[in-house]
Design a protein around this motif. Structure first.
Motif, PDB file in Angstrom:
ATOM      1  N   CYS A 187     -12.654  -4.410  24.389  1.00 24.50           N
ATOM      2  CA  CYS A 187     -11.357  -4.492  24.826  1.00 24.50           C
ATOM      3  C   CYS A 187     -10.610  -5.965  24.896  1.00 24.50           C
ATOM      4  O   CYS A 187      -9.415  -6.127  24.979  1.00 24.50           O
ATOM      5  N   CYS A 196     -14.823  -6.498  32.538  1.00 21.99           N
ATOM      6  CA  CYS A 196     -14.029  -5.298  32.409  1.00 21.99           C
ATOM      7  C   CYS A 196     -14.742  -4.086  32.477  1.00 21.99           C
ATOM      8  O   CYS A 196     -14.603  -2.821  32.637  1.00 21.99           O
ATOM      9  N   HIS A 198     -17.191  -3.017  30.200  1.00 21.48           N
ATOM     10  CA  HIS A 198     -17.765  -2.690  29.043  1.00 21.48           C
ATOM     11  C   HIS A 198     -19.163  -3.106  28.701  1.00 21.48           C
ATOM     12  O   HIS A 198     -19.605  -2.357  27.608  1.00 21.48           O
TER      13      HIS A 198
END
Ligand code: ZN
Ligand code: ZN
Length: 222
Positions: A187, A196, A198
């Motif tokens: 992202c 984030c 991820h």
């Protein structure tokens, strides 16, 4: 004598040195530093300004000792988070400049020789060039030879030496800080600022492909 404006300010006039550790300064423009940095293979740094070279010059017979210390302003982009990075990289070196003739004299024929014929020729040359009035005792400066640079005539051009030292001083690639976490490849989030989430699934696709292969081979062998 030298029409190149870049080289001119980097000339040391040997006859002008009359005290030990005589101060010598030269201004490098931003373009000069950039040229030094881009030399043989362009790095990831650019100059973010000029640099003022501070050096001390000492004459030792025909040799000239150059001790320099200054900072080079560099700018680049962090290779992990892409933020702008600026730093003042310290450059420090000590070099002994020797007249080109005696520099050649000091080289032992054996060092550079790769064939007996060549060695013989060099030994001959060596013997011819040796003069009784040579004030440096031949062969007694081996330890220093590594840091010796030749100069010819009455001037020393510091450009090449400076370029080498600046290139050596610059880090291989810009980093905003050693522990920079970089950007999330999924992202684009700056992981230094926020996680984030991820990162767990954040596996390199090449590893993913390998995993598949391993699973397949396991299945086929059982
Ligand atoms: Zn960074
Ligand atoms: Zn992310």
């Amino acid at each position: 004598m030298q029409p190149d404006p870049l080289v001119k300010p980097l000339l040391i006039h040997v006859d002008d040195i009359d005290t030990a550790a005589q101060p010598w300064e030269a201004d490098l423009a931003r373009a000069d530093v950039d040229e030094m940095l881009t030399g043989d293979h362009p790095g990831e740094f650019k100059a973010s300004g000029g640099a003022q070279v501070h050096a001390k010059l000492t004459k030792m017979g025909k040799k000239v000792l150059v001790q320099a210390s200054f900072a080079v302003p560099l700018a680049g982009q962090c290779k992990r988070c892409l933020k702008d990075v600026t730093l003042a990289e310290p450059v420090e070196f000590t070099l002994t400049f020797v007249p080109a003739e005696s520099h050649v004299d000091k080289r032992k024929p054996v060092v550079a020789a790769d064939s007996p014929e060549k060695a013989e020729k060099q030994a001959e040359k060596h013997a011819r060039r040796r003069r009784p009035d040579d004030d440096s005792p031949d062969g007694s400066f081996d330890a220093e030879t590594a840091d010796e640079e030749p100069y010819s005539g009455k001037t020393i051009d510091l450009w090449e030496a400076l370029r080498e030292e600046v290139l050596l001083a610059a880090p291989p690639s810009p980093l905003c800080r050693e522990e920079c976490k970089g950007l999330c490849p999924q992202c684009g989030q700056d992981l230094n600022e926020r996680d984030c989430g991820h990162r767990v699934q954040n596996i390199d696709p090449r590893w993913e492909a390998l995993k598949g292969i391993q699973l397949q081979s396991k299945q086929s062998s059982s």
